[in-house]
Write a protein that holds these residues in place. Structure first.
Motif, short mmCIF file in Angstrom:
data_model
loop_
_atom_site.label_atom_id
_atom_site.label_comp_id
_atom_site.label_asym_id
_atom_site.label_seq_id
_atom_site.Cartn_x
_atom_site.Cartn_y
_atom_site.Cartn_z
N ILE A 15 -58.14 15.36 0.03
CA ILE A 15 -58.16 16.30 -1.10
C ILE A 15 -57.41 17.57 -0.70
O ILE A 15 -57.71 18.16 0.34
CB ILE A 15 -59.61 16.68 -1.47
N VAL A 16 -56.46 17.96 -1.54
CA VAL A 16 -55.74 19.22 -1.29
C VAL A 16 -55.76 20.05 -2.56
O VAL A 16 -55.48 19.53 -3.64
CB VAL A 16 -54.24 19.01 -0.97
N ASP A 17 -56.08 21.31 -2.40
CA ASP A 17 -56.02 22.23 -3.53
C ASP A 17 -54.84 23.17 -3.26
O ASP A 17 -54.80 23.80 -2.22
CB ASP A 17 -57.34 23.00 -3.61
N VAL A 18 -53.91 23.21 -4.20
CA VAL A 18 -52.66 23.93 -3.94
C VAL A 18 -52.53 25.13 -4.87
O VAL A 18 -52.54 24.98 -6.09
CB VAL A 18 -51.44 23.01 -4.19
N SER A 19 -52.38 26.32 -4.28
CA SER A 19 -52.11 27.52 -5.07
C SER A 19 -50.76 28.06 -4.65
O SER A 19 -50.59 28.42 -3.47
CB SER A 19 -53.17 28.59 -4.82
N ILE A 20 -49.84 28.11 -5.57
CA ILE A 20 -48.47 28.50 -5.22
C ILE A 20 -48.07 29.74 -6.01
O ILE A 20 -48.41 29.88 -7.19
CB ILE A 20 -47.51 27.33 -5.49
N SER A 48 -54.61 17.20 -10.82
CA SER A 48 -55.41 17.78 -11.89
C SER A 48 -55.40 19.29 -11.90
O SER A 48 -55.38 19.93 -10.85
CB SER A 48 -56.85 17.28 -11.75
N ILE A 49 -55.47 19.85 -13.13
CA ILE A 49 -55.65 21.30 -13.26
C ILE A 49 -57.11 21.62 -13.60
O ILE A 49 -57.53 22.75 -13.57
CB ILE A 49 -54.72 21.91 -14.34
N LEU A 50 -57.89 20.59 -13.94
CA LEU A 50 -59.30 20.80 -14.30
C LEU A 50 -60.20 20.66 -13.08
O LEU A 50 -59.97 19.81 -12.22
CB LEU A 50 -59.75 19.78 -15.36
N LEU A 51 -61.24 21.47 -13.04
CA LEU A 51 -62.18 21.48 -11.91
C LEU A 51 -62.95 20.16 -11.81
O LEU A 51 -63.25 19.67 -10.72
CB LEU A 51 -63.16 22.64 -12.16
N GLU A 52 -63.27 19.57 -12.96
CA GLU A 52 -64.14 18.39 -12.98
C GLU A 52 -63.42 17.13 -12.49
O GLU A 52 -64.04 16.23 -11.92
CB GLU A 52 -64.66 18.12 -14.41
N ILE A 79 -53.57 23.51 -8.45
CA ILE A 79 -53.55 22.08 -8.76
C ILE A 79 -54.29 21.36 -7.63
O ILE A 79 -54.07 21.68 -6.46
CB ILE A 79 -52.11 21.52 -8.79
N THR A 80 -55.11 20.41 -7.98
CA THR A 80 -55.76 19.61 -6.94
C THR A 80 -55.12 18.23 -6.89
O THR A 80 -54.87 17.62 -7.93
CB THR A 80 -57.28 19.49 -7.21
#
Ligand code: SAM
Length: 187
Positions: free
Chosen positions: A156-161, A134-138, A179-180
């Protein structure tokens, strides 16, 4: 892993999941050669293609016919279309017709995420996985809350590239959207 610029794209269809994210999704899903995978919201076919290379069978589902056709073109380009059933349908309707699967990939749900997870969980094999990108926070919050109801093991992984662009004076790092990836395993 196929590079992003190898995909056939369509102006009305979101581009493929980026290569680095596809890597992580393959890793987190632990896809193996005997697996049956359902890819909800197949879009351009970025994830369908990677799953088709590594599994027994993939059901690629999208409610947008341009998306489904683009996915089919990309699978044909890599001679993987025989391993994929292409389904033009809304996700929930499509799930009702599929008997069982080992991995449920949800890359687009149009607001039906809790229902999709609930329906998908019933048909998931033991130790099967539901993966939500997902790209949305919710969306990750919804995914986690629903997976908790079924006592799934949740990752859960939040990826910032950032990708480097080489220029005359040096290399500039260009940030991409975070992206999560939420993965739930059925116990
Ligand atoms: C961001 S794209 C997915 C990209 C894809 N994973 C790839 O790598 O090419 C999301 C897709 O989900 C589809 N979608 C959204 N809600 C849906 C639903 N309820 N049922 C079926 N498809 C849906 C959209 O039409 C869109 O093509």
């Amino acid at each position: 892993m196929i590079s992003d610029d190898e995909f056939i794209t369509h102006k009305d269809v979101p581009g493929p999941t980026k290569e680095e994210i596809r890597c992580l999704v393959m890793c987190k899903s632990r896809v193996s050669p005997d697996d049956i995978v359902v890819d909800i919201g197949c879009g351009t076919g970025g994830l369908t293609l990677e799953f088709a290379k590594r599994s027994r069978l993939v059901y690629a589902v999208d409610k947008n016919l341009d998306a489904l056709n683009t996915t089919e073109k990309n699978l044909k380009k890599h001679n993987l279309d025989k391993k994929v059933h292409f389904i033009h349908s809304d996700a929930l309707e499509a799930l009702k017709d599929i008997e069982t699967f080992d991995i449920l990939m949800i890359g687009g749900s149009g607001g039906d995420l809790p229902l999709l997870i609930e329906e998908g969980y019933q048909k998931l094999t033991q130790n099967g996985k539901i993966v939500v990108t997902s790209i949305l926070l919710e969306t990750p919050v919804e995914a986690v809350e629903t997976m908790k109801k079924f006592q799934m093991d949740i990752d859960i992984v939040d990826v910032s590239i950032s990708k480097g662009r080489i220029m005359k004076r040096g290399t500039m790092m260009l940030a991409r959207n975070p992206i999560t990836i939420v993965t739930g395993k059925k116990n």
